[in-house]
Every structure is written in C-alpha cells, then in structure tokens.
Write a protein that holds these residues in place. Structure first.
Motif, mmCIF file in Angstrom:
data_model
loop_
_atom_site.group_PDB
_atom_site.id
_atom_site.type_symbol
_atom_site.label_atom_id
_atom_site.label_comp_id
_atom_site.label_asym_id
_atom_site.label_seq_id
_atom_site.Cartn_x
_atom_site.Cartn_y
_atom_site.Cartn_z
ATOM 1 N N TRP A 1 -8.490 56.608 1.497
ATOM 2 C CA TRP A 1 -7.694 56.345 0.296
ATOM 3 C C TRP A 1 -8.358 56.829 -0.991
ATOM 4 C CZ3 TRP A 1 -2.812 55.030 0.724
ATOM 5 C CH2 TRP A 1 -2.369 54.291 1.823
ATOM 6 N N GLU A 2 -9.542 57.409 -0.923
ATOM 7 C CA GLU A 2 -10.304 57.691 -2.126
ATOM 8 C C GLU A 2 -9.530 58.503 -3.175
ATOM 9 O OE1 GLU A 2 -13.484 56.828 -4.456
ATOM 10 O OE2 GLU A 2 -12.921 56.044 -2.491
ATOM 11 N N PRO A 3 -8.845 59.612 -2.800
ATOM 12 C CA PRO A 3 -8.093 60.354 -3.822
ATOM 13 C C PRO A 3 -6.990 59.511 -4.469
ATOM 14 C CG PRO A 3 -8.368 61.670 -1.839
ATOM 15 C CD PRO A 3 -8.780 60.282 -1.487
ATOM 16 N N VAL A 4 -6.292 58.700 -3.670
ATOM 17 C CA VAL A 4 -5.238 57.839 -4.214
ATOM 18 C C VAL A 4 -5.843 56.764 -5.109
ATOM 19 C CG1 VAL A 4 -3.449 56.143 -3.624
ATOM 20 C CG2 VAL A 4 -3.674 58.259 -2.289
ATOM 21 N N ALA A 5 -6.937 56.156 -4.667
ATOM 22 C CA ALA A 5 -7.579 55.093 -5.442
ATOM 23 C C ALA A 5 -7.993 55.599 -6.820
ATOM 24 C CB ALA A 5 -8.786 54.550 -4.690
ATOM 25 N N LYS A 6 -8.570 56.775 -6.865
ATOM 26 C CA LYS A 6 -9.006 57.325 -8.162
ATOM 27 C C LYS A 6 -7.817 57.545 -9.090
ATOM 28 C CE LYS A 6 -13.234 59.557 -6.505
ATOM 29 N NZ LYS A 6 -13.938 60.853 -6.252
ATOM 30 N N GLY A 7 -6.715 58.040 -8.533
ATOM 31 C CA GLY A 7 -5.528 58.248 -9.356
ATOM 32 C C GLY A 7 -4.950 56.950 -9.886
ATOM 33 N N LEU A 8 -4.930 55.922 -9.049
ATOM 34 C CA LEU A 8 -4.399 54.630 -9.485
ATOM 35 C C LEU A 8 -5.305 53.992 -10.538
ATOM 36 C CD1 LEU A 8 -3.217 53.132 -6.071
ATOM 37 C CD2 LEU A 8 -1.829 54.221 -7.833
ATOM 38 N N LEU A 9 -6.612 54.112 -10.353
ATOM 39 C CA LEU A 9 -7.544 53.549 -11.335
ATOM 40 C C LEU A 9 -7.360 54.215 -12.687
ATOM 41 C CD1 LEU A 9 -10.698 53.309 -9.058
ATOM 42 C CD2 LEU A 9 -9.521 51.367 -10.114
ATOM 43 N N ARG A 10 -7.146 55.524 -12.682
ATOM 44 C CA ARG A 10 -6.896 56.229 -13.955
ATOM 45 C C ARG A 10 -5.605 55.763 -14.603
ATOM 46 N NH1 ARG A 10 -9.090 60.778 -11.057
ATOM 47 N NH2 ARG A 10 -6.976 61.377 -10.418
ATOM 48 N N SER A 11 -4.702 55.224 -13.807
ATOM 49 C CA SER A 11 -3.428 54.726 -14.335
ATOM 50 C C SER A 11 -3.510 53.267 -14.776
ATOM 51 C CB SER A 11 -2.332 54.876 -13.273
ATOM 52 O OG SER A 11 -2.192 56.226 -12.876
ATOM 53 N N GLY A 12 -4.693 52.681 -14.714
ATOM 54 C CA GLY A 12 -4.859 51.288 -15.136
ATOM 55 C C GLY A 12 -4.539 50.282 -14.062
ATOM 56 N N ILE A 13 -4.552 50.698 -12.790
ATOM 57 C CA ILE A 13 -4.199 49.816 -11.676
ATOM 58 C C ILE A 13 -5.461 49.408 -10.924
ATOM 59 C CG2 ILE A 13 -2.943 49.644 -9.485
ATOM 60 C CD1 ILE A 13 -0.955 51.697 -10.667
ATOM 61 N N ARG A 14 -5.621 48.135 -10.720
ATOM 62 C CA ARG A 14 -6.732 47.628 -9.897
ATOM 63 C C ARG A 14 -6.457 47.978 -8.443
ATOM 64 N NH1 ARG A 14 -7.939 41.129 -9.263
ATOM 65 N NH2 ARG A 14 -9.642 41.242 -7.704
ATOM 66 N N VAL A 15 -7.487 48.365 -7.701
ATOM 67 C CA VAL A 15 -7.311 48.855 -6.338
ATOM 68 C C VAL A 15 -8.210 48.093 -5.380
ATOM 69 C CG1 VAL A 15 -7.526 50.835 -4.792
ATOM 70 C CG2 VAL A 15 -6.682 51.163 -7.135
ATOM 71 N N LEU A 16 -7.609 47.558 -4.322
ATOM 72 C CA LEU A 16 -8.352 46.958 -3.214
ATOM 73 C C LEU A 16 -8.127 47.803 -1.963
ATOM 74 C CD1 LEU A 16 -8.031 44.335 -5.082
ATOM 75 C CD2 LEU A 16 -8.264 43.069 -2.947
ATOM 76 N N THR A 17 -9.194 48.085 -1.240
ATOM 77 C CA THR A 17 -9.092 48.739 0.063
ATOM 78 C C THR A 17 -9.893 47.931 1.072
ATOM 79 O OG1 THR A 17 -10.992 50.165 -0.435
ATOM 80 C CG2 THR A 17 -8.803 51.046 -0.913
ATOM 81 N N LEU A 18 -9.538 48.067 2.337
ATOM 82 C CA LEU A 18 -10.282 47.388 3.385
ATOM 83 C C LEU A 18 -10.320 48.263 4.621
ATOM 84 C CD1 LEU A 18 -8.337 44.754 5.440
ATOM 85 C CD2 LEU A 18 -7.152 46.260 3.846
#
Length: 483
Positions: free
Chosen positions: A237-254
């Motif tokens: 999920w790393e590419p998606v997580a980085k994009g969401l974080l740049r959008s101001g979204i907190r991201v949890l992965t497991l």
C-alpha cells in the motif's frame, strides 16, 4: 510471530515474541544459551563457543542441528557463527561464515512496557552444500521458525509467563499493543494482540502537518484503513498511503495474520475472524469513523467488518463506517480449483516466484496486465514470502463465497474499482457483483490488472478522496470504543 519464506536469495525469516522479563534479563539468558547452557533453546540445536563468548564481537560459535533430535540417528547440520555486532541488551548479530548456512542471524531486544521485552530473531541465510538439495524438498525455514517459537515459549515459561508466543496464557479482552516506533511526524509502528494470541503488525501514520501542528492546512480529513489481499502485505500500500497522507488523510495499514510480520494465532481462519482483526486494529488505535479500503480478499474482510454483526469480539466491531472502497473484489462468483489450491500450497511455487523472468510471466498470465508495471516484482516477492500453508488456507476461504446479502446492507458510499485486464476478478464479474450494492460508484481502470493499489495508486487515491469529499459535511459515525 513469524514471517518470511525461502526464495532464490535464501531464507528471509523474522520470529518474534514478547518475553515477561526486562531486556537486561533476556539478554543474559540469550548469551548464556548461545554459550551452551542448554536451558531453553530448541533441544535439536547445540551451541559450542570456540573463541570468546557469543556476546563479544569476533567470537566464534559452532552450531549443530539434528532435525531428529540430539543423540538420534539422522542428518546433522553444522555451521559456524561469528559475532559481528553487539549492543548489550539491544542487538546481537552473528554471521554464518562456514558450513551448511551462509548469511546472518540477528537477535533484537526492545522494551515492551511493564517490564517486558520484545525479542525477535531475523534469519537471513542461504543453504549451502547438501542442504541446498534438502531445501528444495523440505521447508527448512518452517522448521527453523517452529523451533524458534518453541524456544521463545520455553524462555517465557522460564520467566514465569506464557506470553503471546506461548499460546497458553490468559488473554486480555481488550486489544493489546506494543509501540516499536513513534516519531514526530506522527508515525506509530507496532503490534496489536488479538484475543486468540495473534500479533498483528500495524503502521499508523498521520499527515505530517497534522502531527506537528503547523498551519491551517493541517486539518485531518479522516482515517483510512487499508487491508491487503491474500499473499500480500501492508508494504503493497505504500504508494497509496503516501498519496492519502499528502491529502491530509490518516492512514492505517496492517499485515493480515500469517502475512508479513503478523503471526497466525490460535483461532481457525475465517473471513469473519479477519474482519474482527481489522476491528481490533481500529479499536486499538482509537479510530472512530474510518473509511475501509480493501484489495481483493482484503475487501471481503472490509465488507464483513462494515456489514456483519459481531461473532467473536463484540467490543471491536464498528457501528458506523464512513465509506468502503473495494479494489478487484468479487462478492460472489469466484471459483478456486483443487489445482489452484495445490499450487498455492506448494513451496516450489515460492521458488519459481523468486526467478524474475518466470515470476513476470506467471503474474501477467494469472493476475494481469499483459505489460510490465513498477512494483510487479514486489508483488511476486510478497506472494513468495507468504508461507505456502498460509496461502492455501486463505485461498480456500473464497470457495463458494457469497456476500451479496452483506453488500445490500450498506448505506454509505461504496466505490468498486476494476482493472480492465484483471484476470483474477474480471470486470464482468465485478460489475455483476456491483448490483448487490445500493448505489455503488464503479470505476474501470483500462490497461491495469488485479493489483490496482500497486499498478494505479493515483486512481485509488482519487477514489478514496472522493468518498471523503462526499462525506465531509456529514456528522461522524459512532465510534469503535475508547482509545
């Protein structure tokens, strides 16, 4: 917990447990055992120092392994370990310089709170000599992990506790967590323990501007939980997580149990159990109104988490979800043949996936797309690193699956994404399943295959942002319980 497997490059295994003693005590026990104490390590192994004690850089230790047990007839593995790095009560690295293994074994000790220690062993080694032939027929890595887990259990009992690795101690009803890392940028990395003793590896990241409290742009939009599919891991999920974080979204992965750095636990594997695991992660991190994003089988767990009543752990299931995004997920109509299950359960399949040319051809044929894309070899590596029995057990879960009733219960925004060249869940299958949802938004991504979160991360980020934008004016859903 353990992770890893055997690839062309050798074994890449990590086994971990929480020991009921402080790091200094665990360190003493570890050095004593490597010095030949024979107190708690696997009884099939022996350690004989030949130059200095193992806790000293430059020390040499002869290691012998008799798979059938010491003093019993059968093969014997022998190799020499040289201590190359020592940080007392924190780290011990031993390089295998001669014999049946080359590579290294690294012990790491971290404080786990309440006087406990997180103890892990990283085994990154390749078989040598006749062991190369044995490794093709026998899962030597699995034997190593089983032996290490048994040793950690015995050490825990030596300190008067069962511990998460032991599987025989009473478990708390609430989620248990251990912080490995928490930095100024708002990143928390650790494990959350389930009721049946599984340790789930979790990464929780807040947008940097939010975490450090700078500027008006630091408003946190919400939280997304990203759940990978069978044979994957949270790194996908790393590419998606980085994009969401740049959008101001907190991201949890497991990492799903048995994948990545997560252990299997004691409970029988089921989709409902995986949904409960995801709920435990949200509860453990204090998330109240998540958006769930699932890839392939991970989407099935996300769907159940949102729609199904609790069966295992009532306190960790949500009563409200902000939205759902499913990538390459079929709610019904998927078939899994006996031949496919046999392939997933084969160690040979892991070996083949370690050969780039063959891995590329296999994934192009079975997952799509026809052309290459950045990250394809990572997808192959993560699939290869998932233990074969775990792969087979997970793929067995989707036989005769039908979650159309659960899909029809959802009243919040749902996005379904389909790769135009997806060979696992073809667009026609996904579109057919979309009829079960009330008003889904179906997004087709031409020229892409099954791993949309790796192949088309920007499209996934845009879809998730659209759900948050749609829900921005709504009142947050009721939460998951206290943090």
């Amino acid at each position: 917990m353990s992770r890893g497997g055997y690839t062309r490059a050798g074994y890449n295994l990590v086994d971990q447990a929480v020991i009921a003693a402080p790091p200094a005590k665990v360190w003493e026990a570890l050095i004593a055992e490597l010095s030949g104490a024979s107190g708690w390590w696997n009884e099939k192994n022996s350690f004989t120092p030949t130059h200095l004690r193992p806790g000293t850089e430059g020390a040499l230790t002869e290691i012998a392994v008799r798979p059938n047990g010491m003093g019993k007839p059968g093969p014997e593995l022998r190799f020499t370990a040289k201590t190359t790095r020592v940080v007392p009560a924190e780290l011990l690295r031993m390089d295998y310089v001669k014999g049946n293994f080359s590579g290294s074994g690294t012990f790491r000790l971290r404080p786990a709170g309440h006087g406990r220690t997180s103890l892990s062993m990283e085994f990154r080694a390749s078989p040598e000599g006749w062991l190369k032939l044995l490794a093709r027929a026998k899962d030597v890595g699995a034997e190593h992990s089983l032996g290490t887990a048994a040793a950690f259990r015995k050490l825990n009992r030596q300190f008067g506790a069962g511990g998460p690795a032991a599987g025989d101690n009473p478990l708390p009803s609430e989620a248990w967590e251990e912080a490995w890392e928490e930095d100024a940028a708002g990143r928390w990395e650790g494990v959350i323990r389930t009721e049946d003793g599984a340790l789930l590896s979790v990464v929780d990241r807040k947008p940097v501007a939010v975490a450090v409290g700078v500027g008006a742009t630091g408003t946190e939009t919400g939280t997304a939980l990203l759940i990978h599919g069978w044979g994957g891991c949270q790194k996908d999920w790393e590419p998606v997580a980085k994009g969401l974080l740049r959008s101001g979204i907190r991201v949890l992965t497991l990492d799903l149990r048995g994948h990545g750095r997560s252990s299997l636990g004691r409970a029988a594997l089921s989709l409902d159990l995986l949904a409960t695991d995801a709920g435990a992660v949200l509860a453990g991190r204090g998330v109240q109104d998540p958006l769930l994003v699932g890839h392939s089988g991970g989407g099935l767990a996300a769907l159940l988490l949102a729609a199904s009543p609790p069966r295992h752990s009532p306190d960790t299931r949500p009563v409200g979800v902000r939205g759902l995004a499913l990538l390459g997920t079929a709610v019904h109509g998927q078939q899994v043949s006996a031949a496919e299950l046999a392939l997933m359960g084969s160690p040979l399949f892991s070996l083949v996936l370690g050969i780039p040319l063959l891995a590329g051809r296999i994934l192009a044929t079975t997952m799509g797309p026809r052309g290459p894309f950045p990250g394809r070899m990572d997808v192959a590596a993560h699939l290869a690193a998932t233990p074969p029995p775990v792969r087979r057990a997970y793929f067995s879960l989707i036989k005769a699956l039908d979650l159309r009733d659960e899909a029809s219960q959802l009243s919040f925004p749902v996005v379904l994404m389909s790769g135009g060249e997806d060979r696992v869940v073809p667009p026609a299958v996904l579109h057919e399943g979309s009829r079960s949802f009330l008003q889904p938004l179906v997004i087709d991504v031409p020229g892409r295959g099954h791993a949309l979160h790796v192949e088309a991360p920007d499209a996934v980020v845009a879809a998730v942002r659209e759900i948050f934008n749609e829900q921005a004016a709504n009142q947050p859903a009721t939460g998951y319980g206290s943090a």
